[in-house]
Each structure stands twice: as C-alpha cells, then as structure tokens.
Enzyme design. Sequence first.
Site, PDB file in Angstrom:
ATOM      1  N   ASP A 190     -25.236  75.452  -2.664  1.00  0.00           N
ATOM      2  CA  ASP A 190     -24.822  75.299  -1.277  1.00  0.00           C
ATOM      3  C   ASP A 190     -26.017  75.575  -0.375  1.00  0.00           C
ATOM      4  O   ASP A 190     -26.757  76.534  -0.605  1.00  0.00           O
ATOM      5  CB  ASP A 190     -23.715  76.322  -0.980  1.00  0.00           C
ATOM      6  CG  ASP A 190     -22.490  75.691  -0.359  1.00  0.00           C
ATOM      7  OD1 ASP A 190     -22.615  75.166   0.758  1.00  0.00           O
ATOM      8  OD2 ASP A 190     -21.413  75.741  -0.987  1.00  0.00           O
TER       9      ASP A 190
ATOM     10  N   ASP B 254     -23.685  72.602   3.941  1.00  0.00           N
ATOM     11  CA  ASP B 254     -22.599  73.167   4.732  1.00  0.00           C
ATOM     12  C   ASP B 254     -22.680  72.726   6.193  1.00  0.00           C
ATOM     13  O   ASP B 254     -23.758  72.792   6.798  1.00  0.00           O
ATOM     14  CB  ASP B 254     -22.710  74.701   4.650  1.00  0.00           C
ATOM     15  CG  ASP B 254     -21.504  75.406   5.234  1.00  0.00           C
ATOM     16  OD1 ASP B 254     -20.411  75.260   4.687  1.00  0.00           O
ATOM     17  OD2 ASP B 254     -21.670  76.118   6.247  1.00  0.00           O
TER      18      ASP B 254
ATOM     19  N   GLU C 172     -21.475  68.188   4.304  1.00  0.00           N
ATOM     20  CA  GLU C 172     -20.101  68.541   4.651  1.00  0.00           C
ATOM     21  C   GLU C 172     -20.031  68.711   6.145  1.00  0.00           C
ATOM     22  O   GLU C 172     -21.016  69.099   6.774  1.00  0.00           O
ATOM     23  CB  GLU C 172     -19.722  69.846   3.958  1.00  0.00           C
ATOM     24  CG  GLU C 172     -18.277  70.258   4.158  1.00  0.00           C
ATOM     25  CD  GLU C 172     -18.075  71.477   5.035  1.00  0.00           C
ATOM     26  OE1 GLU C 172     -16.968  72.017   5.028  1.00  0.00           O
ATOM     27  OE2 GLU C 172     -19.012  71.875   5.754  1.00  0.00           O
TER      28      GLU C 172
ATOM     29  N   HIS D 249     -12.523  75.491  -1.554  1.00  0.00           N
ATOM     30  CA  HIS D 249     -12.321  76.910  -1.207  1.00  0.00           C
ATOM     31  C   HIS D 249     -11.845  77.107   0.230  1.00  0.00           C
ATOM     32  O   HIS D 249     -11.612  78.239   0.627  1.00  0.00           O
ATOM     33  CB  HIS D 249     -13.636  77.653  -1.434  1.00  0.00           C
ATOM     34  CG  HIS D 249     -14.732  77.145  -0.528  1.00  0.00           C
ATOM     35  ND1 HIS D 249     -15.250  75.861  -0.633  1.00  0.00           N
ATOM     36  CD2 HIS D 249     -15.351  77.715   0.512  1.00  0.00           C
ATOM     37  CE1 HIS D 249     -16.152  75.691   0.303  1.00  0.00           C
ATOM     38  NE2 HIS D 249     -16.247  76.784   1.021  1.00  0.00           N
ATOM     39  N   ASP D 250     -11.738  76.041   1.010  1.00  0.00           N
ATOM     40  CA  ASP D 250     -11.335  76.166   2.415  1.00  0.00           C
ATOM     41  C   ASP D 250      -9.899  75.742   2.678  1.00  0.00           C
ATOM     42  O   ASP D 250      -9.453  75.774   3.832  1.00  0.00           O
ATOM     43  CB  ASP D 250     -12.244  75.300   3.302  1.00  0.00           C
ATOM     44  CG  ASP D 250     -13.640  75.859   3.430  1.00  0.00           C
ATOM     45  OD1 ASP D 250     -13.817  77.078   3.267  1.00  0.00           O
ATOM     46  OD2 ASP D 250     -14.564  75.069   3.694  1.00  0.00           O
TER      47      ASP D 250
END
Length: 553
Positions: free
Chosen positions: A98, A199, A255, A328-329
């Site tokens: 990430d 991210d 993302e 994970h969100d």
Amino acid sequence: MKKAWWKEAVVYQIYPRSYMDSNGDGVGDIPGIISKLDYIKSLGVDIIWLCPVYESPNDDNGYDISDYRKISEEFGGDPAFDELLEKIHGKGLKLVMDLVVNHSSDEHEWFEESRKSKDSPYRDYYFWKPGKDNGPPNNWTSFFSGSTWEYDSRTDEYFLHLFTKKQPDLNWENPKVRQEIYDVVDYWFKRGIDGFRMDVISLISKQLEFEDASNPENYEETIKTRYANGPRIHEFLQEMNKEVLSKYDIMTVGEGPGIDLDNALFYVDDSRDELNMVFHFDHMFIDNGPGGKYDPIEMNFIRFKEVFSQWDERLKGKGWGSIFLGNHDFSRMVSRFGSDSEFRVESSKMLAMLLLSMRGTVYVYQGDEIGMTNVAFPQITDYNDVETLNSWKEAEERGEDMNAFMKLVHKQSRDNARTPMQWDSSQNAGFSSGTPWIKVNPNYEEINVADQEPDSDSILNFYRKMIAFRKNNPCLVYGDYQDLAPQHPSLFAFRRWDEDSESLVLLNFSSTELMADINLDFDKFEIAISNMDEGADPKLLLPWQGILLKRIN
Ligand code: TEU
Ligand code: CA
C-alpha cells in the site's frame, strides 16, 4: 487486448493486523503471514496485496505512516519483511504494498518539523492556513467526521486533514514533496516489491482556492466537486510514472473516491502512462444515501448490474478494470450482496463465481474465501475503527436514537471486515494465543478454514476451483462481456466470449427459485461449474444458485 501478468492475476488482500498473530500479543504480524503462505499459495492466487505495515501510530490502522521506509516493529520489523518478500517470491507469488501518500501521520518527522514554525523548511510539505471568522478556513468536513482543519496554537494556523487530524494532507504542489515520494516509491521497488495499491490517489491534487462546499452534508457531491480529481492530478501521476513507475516491471492500482465513469480513463488509458488500474466505488457506495455510509438506502440490484456493464464498456480496449466486492473498508461481501444466514454457503460461492468470471483483475479479500460474515458486537466499546467511533460520537451529539444507530454500526462498520481471520475452532479462531486487538466473530466455530479444508463442497474449495477454472479459461480474463438480462430483478446473467470459446454465467440473487428464460440456445452449452448439485436444469435456478456454462466446441 494487450496481455499482461497483472491482468491475468488474482490478488489476495491481507489486512495484516487481523490475519495471523505469531507471538501472542493479539496483533496479526508478518511472521504470522509467513506461516500461512502455503495456504495462500494453495488458493491459486498470484499476488498478495498487503495493507500498510509501515511504522505508524495506528490512528487509522497503518493508513497514518510515520516512516515510509520502515516496517513496524509490531509487525515484525524489517528482517521479517525481507523474509516474507523472499518467501513470497520463492513460491512464485508477487507482493503489492500500500502506498499512502495523500497524507502522512502527524508523527512523521516532516510534519513534526512543519508544525514548529512558519519558517520551517518543511512548512509547505503540508497545507497551513489562517482561520476565518474565528473558525476554520472553510466548511469542509473530513471523511471521518468534523472539520478537515485542525488548529495548531504553536503558529496560530490550521492544517488540512481530509481524514483524521492525525493524517495531515501532504502538499503535492511542492516539488520537494513529490521528489520525496518518488524516492520512497523507488526505494520499495529497489527492495523488490512488485507494485503498489495507491491509497486515495484521487485526492492528491487540491483545489487551492479551498472554496466552501455548497452542500457540506452531501458526502458524494462534496467529494466530486471539492476533494477529488484536482487540477494537477494527472500531471502528478504522469510525472510519477515517468520518474519511477515506468522503470520497473510492476503493477499499480489507484484507489479513491471520486473516480467515476467519466474520469476513469484519464487514470488508466494505456496511452496516458499513469496507472494500470483503479478501484472505483460505484457498486460499493450503491447503498449509501446523501449522508454517506451511515445514511444507507436500499440496494438497487438493477443498478448494481448496470455498474458492471458500464465499466466494462468504458474500459474495454483502452484500459483495464479491477473487480472486487469487499475490502477492509466495507462490511462483508456475503452480508451485503449475498445472504449471510440460511444461504450463506450458497451465496458466498455464487459471489465467488461473479468475481472470478468478470473481465478485470480480481481482488479477493481475506476471509471471503471461507464466507466470513459481518459481526454484531453489543457495545460500541467493542469497536475500534476510527470511522465507526467518530460517526457514533457525531450521532450522539445530534441526539440520535443510539439503539437504532447501533444497528447501523452492525450493518456498516468497517470492523465487520476487520475481525480476525478464522483459522479453526480453537480459542480465538486460531488467530492468536493472546487477547486479539479486536474480538473474533463468535461464529468462528462454524466458519473456519480447518473445517473447510477437507470438505470438497466447502466455500474454500469452491474458490480454489473457480480460480483454477479462470486460469484455464483466458476468455474469462480477456473475453468480451455482455449482460443478458439487465432488467431482471434478481437474475444476473452474462456472457463472456473470445474467438475460441464462450461462457455463460447465471446467478440467482434471491432466496426464491427462478426461471432464467433468456433467449439462448442452451443445447449448445454444458455446465462447467455450479455452486450446487450439478446436472440441474441450467434454466431453473435454485435460491442463490450460480451456474457457469461453457459452449460445446
Ligand atoms: O480509504 C479511502 C476511502 O475512500 C475511505 O475513506 C472510504 O470512503 C471509507 O472507508 C468507506 O467507509 C482508504 C483506505 O482504504 C482506508 O482504510 C483509509 O482509512 C483511508 O484511505 C485513509 O487513508
Ligand atoms: Ca503479533
């Protein structure tokens, strides 16, 4: 369509805090991941995407980085990471990390220097502004509640943070900041990693007028009109590509909120040399009301299907998509799009069939391969996620009915996806011998890897079968896509084809039987995979049945 390793790949996403704890401190770690590499390899996936493992005060579980070049000691430090990377490569897998560079931690030395004085050489590594009318510079609200501006009495100015106040936004306008970031990226590629998931990359270029949002309570509108896709975004990405990305055989996936059909190709059109792929949220925000995640509306299934069609149509021949139904969100895929009670097993498999038969690079989130579900912790103190806790506080301040809000937390909290991976039926689901940092979902005795391993009908083994099938049928990766029943209220039926082969996928998104009366010559096809007893009539779909048919050649 040009071929590439990252287009054919299936990616397995790991949230390291919750995967496997090796030393009993309750926190998942890198040695824990190493101990599960055989398992990961056995799934048939190609790439591991590891959520942040860098040094971090963990205000947002690693998405607040205080040293971009150091692996957190809690996760095992740099030696553990080097061993992980070597072993991943030894198994023929790849590692994507990430990259969180829209913001750093407020404990990063750049920010610590920046806040000291207005003349600090690091001052404009971040965005500092004087207040307005005894308040913040504008009315922007953070993704995680409250103003995006935090006052700092040391210099009597506010700094910008689109996320928590421990995540100050980096100032990409400053060429020194950009160089620092490219150096970090280069550092990790030299260390041997195979790519980055970037991210909130859609937010890195700011609108420097910092104009008030016209409807600050409208989350999506504010993102689109103020936060995302700023004026220099593509200049920055092209620069990063030229300076560093293009020098390595790596993959990138950006993302970010605000990436939509109209602007996606600016990010991923092959000819623009920016990113390989983006994650969009059109299907993931489908049940968000104007107030966002904690203002949910009913899911519209026809719209859900339309999202897949529109994106495939938009990207085809020009860019490449990414296919995912959870991370994970968001709450758990089976609890959102399937049915997590009576038909949990069937609907988990059916969703796996959807994921693994779409065009694009497929991302599987840890635990989805065994059908892990949402959790409903009784107390707000059982929750850890900063987004959940802040939304709770805000609701309390507004005087809302907190029992009703608890139901929303159960439905929407990011912690649904962050409970520990369920390995077996022993204490703490085999995740940790200590006290886990977040409670285990109490259903671990029924839902765990150990039980599913030997069962040829398990969700786990269905994933393996689907992944293997995709690998053997490149038509599912590169072939064209067509929705065969876009208006049907519960059937998702689509066709994938190339010069050599053709597949049909029929998915019943409901708890009642349905007749798939689509106009096709079913005699020309045979069932290749079904999530229920094979040999059934392909047109009659049982609740949550999924059937993949292949043309008889
Ligand atoms: O998420 C970006 C993002 O858009 C989220 O804020 C999303 O809208 C929200 O989680 C939906 O509930 C990324 C990371 O994936 C997330 O974990 C981080 O918290 C966030 O960026 C900040 O770095
Ligand atoms: Ca640990």
